[in-house]
Design an enzyme around this catalytic site. Structure first.
Site, mmCIF file in Angstrom:
data_model
loop_
_atom_site.group_PDB
_atom_site.id
_atom_site.type_symbol
_atom_site.label_atom_id
_atom_site.label_comp_id
_atom_site.label_asym_id
_atom_site.label_seq_id
_atom_site.Cartn_x
_atom_site.Cartn_y
_atom_site.Cartn_z
ATOM 1 N N THR A 49 0.856 -1.181 0.000
ATOM 2 C CA THR A 49 0.000 0.000 0.000
ATOM 3 C C THR A 49 0.895 1.235 0.000
ATOM 4 O OG1 THR A 49 -0.125 0.393 2.400
ATOM 5 C CG2 THR A 49 -1.570 -1.320 1.490
ATOM 6 N N CYS A 50 0.288 2.413 0.017
ATOM 7 C CA CYS A 50 1.096 3.636 0.005
ATOM 8 C C CYS A 50 1.869 3.805 1.304
ATOM 9 C CB CYS A 50 0.219 4.855 -0.254
ATOM 10 S SG CYS A 50 -1.111 5.066 0.945
ATOM 11 N N ASN A 51 1.396 3.177 2.376
ATOM 12 C CA ASN A 51 2.050 3.352 3.674
ATOM 13 C C ASN A 51 2.881 2.164 4.133
ATOM 14 O OD1 ASN A 51 1.236 5.960 4.216
ATOM 15 N ND2 ASN A 51 -0.702 5.322 5.122
ATOM 16 N N ARG A 52 2.793 1.031 3.427
ATOM 17 C CA ARG A 52 3.535 -0.148 3.870
ATOM 18 C C ARG A 52 3.729 -1.144 2.737
ATOM 19 N NH1 ARG A 52 1.886 -1.767 8.469
ATOM 20 N NH2 ARG A 52 0.508 0.010 8.813
ATOM 21 N N GLU A 115 -8.807 4.291 10.129
ATOM 22 C CA GLU A 115 -9.111 4.483 8.694
ATOM 23 C C GLU A 115 -9.581 3.159 8.089
ATOM 24 O OE1 GLU A 115 -7.358 3.212 6.046
ATOM 25 O OE2 GLU A 115 -5.594 2.367 7.000
ATOM 26 N N GLN A 117 -9.544 2.029 4.803
ATOM 27 C CA GLN A 117 -9.008 1.514 3.542
ATOM 28 C C GLN A 117 -8.171 0.251 3.711
ATOM 29 O OE1 GLN A 117 -8.793 4.786 4.375
ATOM 30 N NE2 GLN A 117 -10.219 5.671 2.886
ATOM 31 N N GLN A 121 -7.634 -3.321 1.437
ATOM 32 C CA GLN A 121 -6.348 -3.626 0.808
ATOM 33 C C GLN A 121 -5.845 -5.012 1.223
ATOM 34 O OE1 GLN A 121 -4.490 -0.096 2.356
ATOM 35 N NE2 GLN A 121 -4.691 1.040 0.435
ATOM 36 N N GLU A 193 -7.428 19.651 -3.646
ATOM 37 C CA GLU A 193 -7.538 18.321 -3.034
ATOM 38 C C GLU A 193 -8.550 18.297 -1.899
ATOM 39 O OE1 GLU A 193 -4.708 15.013 -0.770
ATOM 40 O OE2 GLU A 193 -3.830 16.832 -1.590
#
Length: 436
Positions: A49-52, A115, A117, A121, A193
């Site tokens: 993912t974007c964080n891990r 969160e 999401q 994922q 954004e």
């Protein structure tokens, strides 16, 4: 066999390091095959993912497994020889790995606690690994449990409640003022954004109409098309404001775009129906003096941040309850892991008992000579029943004890007592049977 994870996340490395290791879906498929080709890795799953980015595996030997996954990880990056990057990797095994996964799935390890999401994922990563037959008995059980734990955390705690982003907080405030938003119209002034996130939240709450105004009319049309909104030319937004119950302003303008005189005319055109302004611009774009007007409500970014800080504290308190749930679930599934070691022994003991029964049956029948089929069936049933009843009690207790902390000692004692040789772990035997 043991479950391990090697990973890197937002806590251990900045984005410029993490992006070196990120996988696309096509890369994940290829990498899963590469991992499974190694005889020391029996199961594998990749979460990116974007964080891990995390590699989960079931391995025969923990230290070797760590080294394999770590090298596999570093080989993907141009930073492979960077000691600092290698130091950013974390390694967990057994219960520590289970706890880490359950915390990740429950969003306790996320950048923003609660969160939603990450659970989706994890489901996607699990589905992809299963489709490519990279998982087996262990990872299937563990990831199904992780998904179950995350759902339980969301059901039994308030970890996902209350807004913790500026855009979401704006929508939550609107709901507090108007209640049901399904019959309300919203105007966005600005199309950056923050405004786009707000549009997404408002649409998910079923608003009736979304007006969008921005200095770049091209961007206005783009956002209006994406969210089924109504484009408004920037010079006309004060006119259209009379049709809006909620106005959210997020622009880079250095001065006030909305003043007292303009809002007075809007309220008159609305026949004093309430209107809610949210100014998340810095510097502010809406004159705070409009708060003096009747039926006008104005909140700025500081008001929203204050609400968010309260909500974050609430989530952190709920996270303590979630941690207790995770610990409870880890304890439960670790018992299942320990019980796997008893399976080969139970199978071997039943096979030995059956072999003895068959041998004694043959001796007895040979001595008896000719007997009828009905008599043979009666003797068969009698001996089978005796064996089953003799084994039932010990095996029931053994299964229960195997799940406890002293399971290995109990199992070793049973093996000596019944003269059963130590067999390979249940997971290995299971996988060999599947391959055959």
């Amino acid at each position: 066999m043991n479950i391990i994870v090697v990973g890197i996340n937002h806590r251990t490395a900045p984005i410029e390091v993490r992006e070196q290791f990120a996988f696309s879906n096509g890369e994940i498929e290829k990498s899963l095959y590469q991992l499974k080709e190694n005889p020391l890795i029996s199961e594998a799953l990749i979460l990116s993912t974007c964080n891990r980015v995390e590699l989960y595996a079931v391995v025969a030997e923990t230290r070797t497994g760590y080294d394999l996954l770590k090298q596999f990880f570093l080989n993907r990056s141009k930073l492979a020889n960077d000691n600092a990057t290698a130091a950013a990797l974390y390694l967990y095994e057994s219960n520590a790995c289970l706890k880490h996964l359950f915390r990740v799935a429950s969003s306790l390890d996320s950048m923003m606690i609660g969160e939603p999401q990450i659970l989706g994922q994890i489901k996607d990563a699990f589905d992809l690994a299963m489709r490519h037959q990279a998982t087996g008995l262990i990872l299937n059980k563990v990831f199904k449990k992780a998904i179950s734990v995350a759902k339980r955390v969301r059901t039994e705690t308030k970890i996902a409640e209350n807004a913790v982003s500026i855009s979401f907080a704006a929508v939550e405030l609107a709901k507090k003022i108007f209640g049901d938003l399904s019959k309300k119209s919203v105007m966005l002034i600005g199309a950056g954004e923050m405004a786009e996130l707000a549009a997404c939240h408002f649409m998910s709450n079923g608003i009736k109409t979304l007006f969008i105004a921005n200095r770049s009319y091209e961007r206005t049309l783009e956002l209006a098309s994406e969210y089924q909104g109504t484009p408004v030319r920037f010079e006309d937004f004060l006119v259209e404001m009379a049709h809006s119950d909620i106005v959210l302003c997020s622009t880079g303008a250095p001065n006030y775009l909305v003043g007292v005189d303009a809002v007075s005319k809007v309220i008159a055109a609305r026949q004093n129906r309430p209107i809610f302004f949210i100014d998340i611009s810095v510097p502010r774009n809406i004159d705070p003096a409009i708060n003096t007007l009747d039926n006008v409500f104005l909140y700025d970014i500081d008001d929203l941040k204050l609400a968010i800080e309260v909500n974050i504290r609430t989530r952190k308190n709920e996270a303590l309850k979630a941690e207790a749930i995770v610990d409870e679930e880890v304890l439960q599934i670790s018992g299942w892991f320990r019980s796997l070691d008893a399976v080969p022994f139970i199978v071997a003991l039943k096979e030995k008992a059956e072999q003895i029964r068959q041998e004694e049956m043959k001796r007895t029948l040979d001595r008896l000579g000719a007997i009828s089929e009905k008599e043979r069936e009666a003797i068969e049933g009698l001996t089978a029943a005796i064996v089953n009843k003799l084994l039932h009690g010990p095996l029931t207790i053994l299964k229960k004890e195997a799940e406890g902390n002293n399971g290995n000692s109990v199992l070793e004692a049973a093996q000596k007592m019944f003269l059963i040789e130590k067999k390979e772990p249940a997971i290995l035997a299971h996988e060999k049977k599947e391959e055959a």
